[in-house]
Design a protein around this motif. Structure first.
Motif, short mmCIF file in Angstrom:
data_model
loop_
_atom_site.label_atom_id
_atom_site.label_comp_id
_atom_site.label_asym_id
_atom_site.label_seq_id
_atom_site.Cartn_x
_atom_site.Cartn_y
_atom_site.Cartn_z
N SER A 1 2.86 3.84 -1.77
CA SER A 1 3.02 4.36 -3.13
C SER A 1 4.44 4.84 -3.42
O SER A 1 4.78 5.10 -4.57
N SER A 2 5.30 4.93 -2.38
CA SER A 2 6.68 5.35 -2.60
C SER A 2 7.63 4.17 -2.77
O SER A 2 8.84 4.35 -2.89
N THR B 1 0.83 -1.19 0.00
CA THR B 1 0.00 0.00 0.00
C THR B 1 0.87 1.25 0.00
O THR B 1 0.36 2.36 0.03
#
Length: 125
Positions: free
Chosen positions: A28-29, A26
């Protein structure tokens, strides 16, 4: 298929045409790798000690990239952007075969398995 292509991956008694490594997160980076170019090198190459390659993807800025082959680790020097890293690595002493690639960015690592058609570097004679 009745006559699958020569490169298949066996699992559970069946031959599959593709092998996929799925990462679920989860975050996003988290770094994602799209390409490694070139993905092969020859032991006879005059530039083996300064092998240059490019990694593209997402969230790969300020990356640390290393290749592992057996007990040997080769660490690359890279610079670029969050989507492209231009790198060089000294592969002197590497053996014929496959080398696994690991990319670390912002404390998050992704390892590309050493396998034909899967990723990493293929070292030919």
């Amino acid at each position: 298929a009745a006559s699958p292509p020569a490169t298949t991956f066996p699992f559970g008694g069946k031959n599959y045409l593709q092998k996929v490594r799925l990462y679920l997160t989860t975050d996003s980076s988290y770094p994602r790798i799209s390409t490694l170019t070139p993905d092969d090198v020859s032991l006879g190459s005059p530039t083996l000690s300064t092998f240059a390659f490019v990694v593209t993807g997402t969230n790969i800025g300020s990356s640390s990239i290393r290749f592992t082959q057996g007990a040997n680790t080769y660490t690359a020097s890279c610079s670029g952007t969050s989507t492209t890293q231009n790198c060089t690595v000294d592969l002197s002493g590497i053996a014929t075969g496959l080398a696994q690639m690991t990319l670390t960015s912002s404390g998050k690592s992704i390892t590309i398995p050493a396998g034909q058609l899967l990723g990493g570097i293929n070292v030919s004679p």
